[in-house]
Scaffold this active site. Structure first.
Site, PDB file in Angstrom:
ATOM      1  CD  GLU A 174      30.825  -6.395 -36.475  1.00 23.23           C
ATOM      2  OE1 GLU A 174      32.376  -6.373 -35.970  1.00 23.23           O
ATOM      3  OE2 GLU A 174      30.317  -5.852 -36.321  1.00 23.23           O
TER       4      GLU A 174
ATOM      5  CD  GLU B 253      28.652   2.121 -34.919  1.00 25.51           C
ATOM      6  OE1 GLU B 253      28.335   0.841 -34.814  1.00 25.51           O
ATOM      7  OE2 GLU B 253      29.281   2.743 -35.615  1.00 25.51           O
TER       8      GLU B 253
END
EC number: 4.2.1.20
Length: 266
Positions: free
Chosen positions: A55, A44
């Site tokens: 995040e 990824e």
């Protein structure tokens, strides 16, 4: 040809995440080569964005470092074009809808196809709004990966029914980041997905140790690790490549040992 099917064809998969351009794209390119050599089944790559809402602090800081180093989406595509000359590891982008729309959705998906990006994960596009991206993803043979979380509940079957490639199972509530304990709801989520559709399920968010990876591999098809790797990149900077490669090797070994143990018990 989309290579996502091969990711889960040979047992349990290990899927590392790094932020493209952290600390710079030259290091990112070398990390891709070395993580692939160390056993990564799918890599990824995060496209750095100024407002990565899913995040935690570790990856937010990585995004900032990548942006400060001059990383752009175009430069990431150029890097991937170089990588594809010698490395065929399956690759997924992790990004947000804003960078895709600003870049131009069809242009983005077409470029993904041209450089061999097999999947795109967009955490801020819910199932109900996937029509903003899906037609162009399908047109250019890029899997738009569905995410489910403990909060998905009655929506899990609905999301799973139309999922493609694999299902990204979020192991715990909140943003990405290393955790000491992983939520217990994920096994039930995967059971519901599998009852709905025969599709691989990979678990992410919070996994950092070989023990956690082995435990998650018991009831999933793959394990995704991001923040723990990004921390290694942050610690060692341009010298991070061998350290990340060793970490990937250790995590992959833990998952494979779990697979072998499962076979021996059956």
């Amino acid at each position: 040809m989309n290579k996502l099917a091969q990711v889960f064809a040979n047992g349990k998969s290990f899927i590392p995440f790094i932020t493209a351009g952290d600390p710079d794209l030259e290091v990112t390119e070398e990390l891709v080569y070395q993580m692939a050599a160390a056993g990564a089944d799918l890599i990824e790559l995060g496209i750095p964005f100024s407002d990565p809402v899913a995040e935690g602090a570790v990856i937010q800081a990585a995004d900032q470092r990548a942006l400060e180093s001059g990383t752009t989406t175009d430069k990431i595509f150029v890097m991937l074009n170089r990588i594809r000359r010698s490395c065929s590891v399956p690759i997924a982008f992790m990004t947000y809808v804003n960078p895709i729309v600003v870049y131009g959705t069809e242009r983005f998906m077409r470029n993904c196809q041209e450089v061999g990006v097999d999947a795109v994960i967009v955490p801020d596009v819910p199932y109900e709004e996937k029509g903003e991206l899906e037609p162009w993803a399908i047109k250019h043979n890029v899997h738009l990966i569905s995410m489910i979380a403990p909060t998905s509940r009655e929506r899990i079957r609905m999301i799973a029914g139309e999922a493609q490639g694999f299902v990204y199972c979020v192991s715990s509530l909140g943003v990405t980041g290393v955790r000491k304990e992983i939520g217990g709801d994920v096994a039930e989520m995967i059971k519901l997905v599998k009852e709905t559709k025969d599709i691989p399920c990979a678990i992410g968010f919070g996994i950092s140790t070989p023990e956690q990876a082995a435990m998650m591999a018991e009831f999933s098809d793959g394990v995704i690790v991001g923040s723990a790797i990004v921390k290694i990149v942050e610690k060692y900077g341009a010298a991070c490549v061998p350290h990340v490669a060793q970490y990937v090797r250790t995590m992959k070994d833990a998952i494979m040992k779990n697979t072998m143990n499962s076979f021996s018990k059956s």
